[in-house]
Design a protein around this motif. Sequence first.
Motif, PDB file in Angstrom:
ATOM      1  N   VAL A  92       4.929   1.958  -0.135  1.00 44.24           N
ATOM      2  CA  VAL A  92       4.146   0.998  -0.538  1.00 44.24           C
ATOM      3  C   VAL A  92       3.073   0.661   0.269  1.00 44.24           C
ATOM      4  CG1 VAL A  92       3.992  -1.474  -1.471  1.00 44.24           C
ATOM      5  CG2 VAL A  92       5.894   0.140  -1.904  1.00 44.24           C
ATOM      6  N   GLN A  93       3.286   0.488   1.600  1.00 42.95           N
ATOM      7  CA  GLN A  93       2.324   0.260   2.785  1.00 42.95           C
ATOM      8  C   GLN A  93       1.349   1.418   2.697  1.00 42.95           C
ATOM      9  OE1 GLN A  93       3.900  -0.721   6.452  1.00 42.95           O
ATOM     10  NE2 GLN A  93       1.875  -1.702   7.304  1.00 42.95           N
ATOM     11  N   TYR A  94       1.817   2.664   2.580  1.00 41.21           N
ATOM     12  CA  TYR A  94       0.687   3.665   2.472  1.00 41.21           C
ATOM     13  C   TYR A  94      -0.467   3.648   1.402  1.00 41.21           C
ATOM     14  CZ  TYR A  94      -1.064   8.525   2.148  1.00 41.21           C
ATOM     15  OH  TYR A  94      -1.894   9.602   1.824  1.00 41.21           O
ATOM     16  N   HIS A  95       0.558   3.282   0.193  1.00 44.08           N
ATOM     17  CA  HIS A  95      -0.462   3.329  -1.067  1.00 44.08           C
ATOM     18  C   HIS A  95      -1.482   1.956  -1.105  1.00 44.08           C
ATOM     19  CE1 HIS A  95       0.842   7.013  -2.759  1.00 44.08           C
ATOM     20  NE2 HIS A  95       2.077   6.639  -2.589  1.00 44.08           N
ATOM     21  N   PHE A  96      -0.891   0.933  -0.563  1.00 46.56           N
ATOM     22  CA  PHE A  96      -1.611  -0.442  -0.848  1.00 46.56           C
ATOM     23  C   PHE A  96      -2.162  -1.051   0.472  1.00 46.56           C
ATOM     24  CE2 PHE A  96       1.133   0.118  -4.683  1.00 46.56           C
ATOM     25  CZ  PHE A  96       0.136   0.247  -5.523  1.00 46.56           C
ATOM     26  N   GLY A  97      -1.472  -0.809   1.571  1.00 46.79           N
ATOM     27  CA  GLY A  97      -1.909  -1.108   2.714  1.00 46.79           C
ATOM     28  C   GLY A  97      -1.307  -2.501   3.187  1.00 46.79           C
ATOM     29  N   SER A  98      -1.177  -3.320   2.228  1.00 43.37           N
ATOM     30  CA  SER A  98      -0.577  -5.039   2.332  1.00 43.37           C
ATOM     31  C   SER A  98       0.033  -5.320   1.288  1.00 43.37           C
ATOM     32  CB  SER A  98      -1.514  -5.875   3.178  1.00 43.37           C
ATOM     33  OG  SER A  98      -2.582  -6.053   1.954  1.00 43.37           O
ATOM     34  N   LYS A  99       0.844  -6.546   1.282  1.00 39.47           N
ATOM     35  CA  LYS A  99       1.312  -7.041   0.008  1.00 39.47           C
ATOM     36  C   LYS A  99       0.022  -7.807  -0.594  1.00 39.47           C
ATOM     37  CE  LYS A  99       5.247  -9.422   0.474  1.00 39.47           C
ATOM     38  NZ  LYS A  99       6.369 -10.449   0.689  1.00 39.47           N
TER      39      LYS A  99
END
Length: 209
Positions: A33-40
Motif C-alpha cells: 500500500v505504501q509503495y502504491h500510494f505513498g501515505s495513508k
Amino acid sequence: MEAAERLFADQGINGVALREIAVAAGQGNNTAVQYHFGSKEQLIYDIFAYRSTQFEPLRSAMLDRAEAAGQLGNARVLLEILVLPHITIGDATGAHPYSAFLAQYLTRSRAVGIRHPYDDPEVPMPALRRVRRLIVDRVNYVPPDVLRLRVGLCKLMFLNMLMRRDSGFPNWDQGIALPLLVDDTLDMMTTALTTPHHHVRTALFEGLL
C-alpha cells in the motif's frame, strides 16, 4: 482501495495500519500500500477520487432530469442528487462501507487537514460542483459559513441512516424498508437545509458553555 474502505468503515481511519490494508487486499508484501500510494492520506484522497468518478455520471443524469422537469430550485431534489448516489455503492452483503468511511472522514479526519479532491478546483467534478452551487442559490438567505455546516450535517444525516440500517436498525421484523428510510431522511434533511437562519441569542447559552 476497496479493502481500505472496508477497514476504515469498521475500525476508523486512525485505527487501521497500511500493513493491515495490504493483508486484507491479499497482497503478500506488507509495504504494497505504501509503495502504491505513498501515505495513508494519499490513499484516502485516491479513494475519494475513485468514488467521485463513479458518482459524477449519476449526478449528471439526475441534474439533466431535474432541469428538464424545472426542478433545479427544489431543495429536496437537490439533496437527492447530492446523496442518493451513495446507495449505489454497496458490498456483497448489501452494506455501504463507503458511506461509513465517508462519515468517519467528515466527523474526524477532515478537520485535521486530510484533503478531498473537491478541495482542489482543478479536479473536474462538474456535477458535484453544480449541485453545490444550486444549493447555495436555493438557500441564499443563509450565510455561506453556516450553509456549509448545514450541508455537511444534512449529508451526515443520510450517511448515518445508512450506517444504522447496515448495523441492523431498524430490526428486519419492523417492516421498515430502505426506500421508506431514505424518503423520511430526505424530508428531514430538506427541513434542516431550508430552515430560516437566526443569529445566535447568546443569552440562551449562558451557563452552558
